[in-house]
Write a protein that holds these residues in place. Structure first.
Motif, PDB file in Angstrom:
ATOM      1  N   TRP A  33     -12.440  -5.126   0.423  1.00 53.73           N
ATOM      2  CA  TRP A  33     -11.285  -4.865   1.265  1.00 53.73           C
ATOM      3  C   TRP A  33     -10.692  -3.517   0.897  1.00 53.73           C
ATOM      4  CZ3 TRP A  33      -6.149  -3.881   0.304  1.00 53.73           C
ATOM      5  CH2 TRP A  33      -5.273  -3.985   1.388  1.00 53.73           C
ATOM      6  N   ALA A  34     -10.359  -2.716   1.933  1.00 46.72           N
ATOM      7  CA  ALA A  34      -9.704  -1.435   1.715  1.00 46.72           C
ATOM      8  C   ALA A  34      -8.455  -1.375   2.577  1.00 46.72           C
ATOM      9  CB  ALA A  34     -10.643  -0.285   2.082  1.00 46.72           C
ATOM     10  N   ALA A  35      -7.373  -0.802   2.062  1.00 46.13           N
ATOM     11  CA  ALA A  35      -6.119  -0.709   2.805  1.00 46.13           C
ATOM     12  C   ALA A  35      -6.233   0.292   3.946  1.00 46.13           C
ATOM     13  CB  ALA A  35      -4.992  -0.293   1.857  1.00 46.13           C
ATOM     14  N   GLY A  36      -5.469   0.061   5.006  1.00 44.98           N
ATOM     15  CA  GLY A  36      -5.394   1.009   6.111  1.00 44.98           C
ATOM     16  C   GLY A  36      -6.438   0.756   7.180  1.00 44.98           C
ATOM     17  N   THR A  37      -6.536   1.701   8.120  1.00 44.44           N
ATOM     18  CA  THR A  37      -7.505   1.597   9.198  1.00 44.44           C
ATOM     19  C   THR A  37      -8.713   2.473   8.882  1.00 44.44           C
ATOM     20  OG1 THR A  37      -6.388   3.400  10.354  1.00 44.44           O
ATOM     21  CG2 THR A  37      -5.750   1.145  10.947  1.00 44.44           C
ATOM     22  N   PRO A  38      -9.908   2.054   9.320  1.00 44.44           N
ATOM     23  CA  PRO A  38     -11.101   2.843   9.028  1.00 44.44           C
ATOM     24  C   PRO A  38     -11.104   4.161   9.786  1.00 44.44           C
ATOM     25  CG  PRO A  38     -11.637   1.022  10.485  1.00 44.44           C
ATOM     26  CD  PRO A  38     -10.195   0.846  10.082  1.00 44.44           C
ATOM     27  N   GLN A  39     -11.554   5.220   9.127  1.00 51.65           N
ATOM     28  CA  GLN A  39     -11.636   6.533   9.756  1.00 51.65           C
ATOM     29  C   GLN A  39     -13.070   7.012   9.674  1.00 51.65           C
ATOM     30  OE1 GLN A  39      -8.763   9.099   7.900  1.00 51.65           O
ATOM     31  NE2 GLN A  39      -7.033   8.001   8.774  1.00 51.65           N
ATOM     32  N   LYS A  47     -14.907   6.738   6.023  1.00 47.83           N
ATOM     33  CA  LYS A  47     -14.190   7.264   4.851  1.00 47.83           C
ATOM     34  C   LYS A  47     -13.497   6.129   4.111  1.00 47.83           C
ATOM     35  CE  LYS A  47     -12.982  11.836   6.676  1.00 47.83           C
ATOM     36  NZ  LYS A  47     -11.840  12.681   7.095  1.00 47.83           N
ATOM     37  N   LEU A  48     -13.386   6.282   2.823  1.00 48.87           N
ATOM     38  CA  LEU A  48     -12.696   5.291   2.021  1.00 48.87           C
ATOM     39  C   LEU A  48     -11.370   5.846   1.535  1.00 48.87           C
ATOM     40  CD1 LEU A  48     -15.666   3.990  -0.130  1.00 48.87           C
ATOM     41  CD2 LEU A  48     -14.597   2.871   1.806  1.00 48.87           C
ATOM     42  N   PRO A  49     -10.351   5.004   1.501  1.00 40.68           N
ATOM     43  CA  PRO A  49      -9.064   5.458   0.981  1.00 40.68           C
ATOM     44  C   PRO A  49      -9.150   5.669  -0.519  1.00 40.68           C
ATOM     45  CG  PRO A  49      -9.001   3.120   1.411  1.00 40.68           C
ATOM     46  CD  PRO A  49     -10.330   3.614   1.914  1.00 40.68           C
TER      47      PRO A  49
END
Ligand SMILES: [Zn+2]
Length: 78
Positions: A33-39, A47-49
């Motif tokens: 899980w990664a925070a935010g919206t995928p770019q 991209k990964l935060p």
């Protein structure tokens, strides 16, 4: 405080712990899980935060197949 599920919320069947396998060219990993919206990025895909990623533990009902996911540190590989 949320405890890990023992019984399926749909049919009360037994929940078994697992994880979602992420197969890449580099081998096998665990979805995280990664925070935010995928770019989107042309070079690296998504991209990964900067923030730390959290491995996702997934519980599956052995009766109906319902999946329940938890992004918690304790699901990190030992
Ligand atoms: Zn179920």
């Amino acid at each position: 405080m949320t405890s890990i599920p023992e019984h399926c919320p749909k049919c009360r069947g037994h929940m078994k712990q697992g994880f979602v396998l992420d197969v890449t060219h580099g081998g096998r990993g665990i979805s995280q899980w990664a925070a935010g919206t995928p770019q989107k990025s042309f070079w690296v895909g998504t991209k990964l935060p900067e923030e730390k990623l959290i491995p996702i533990g997934v519980f599956r009902c052995e009766s109906c197949g319902f999946l329940e996911s938890y992004a918690r540190e304790e699901f990190a590989p030992q």
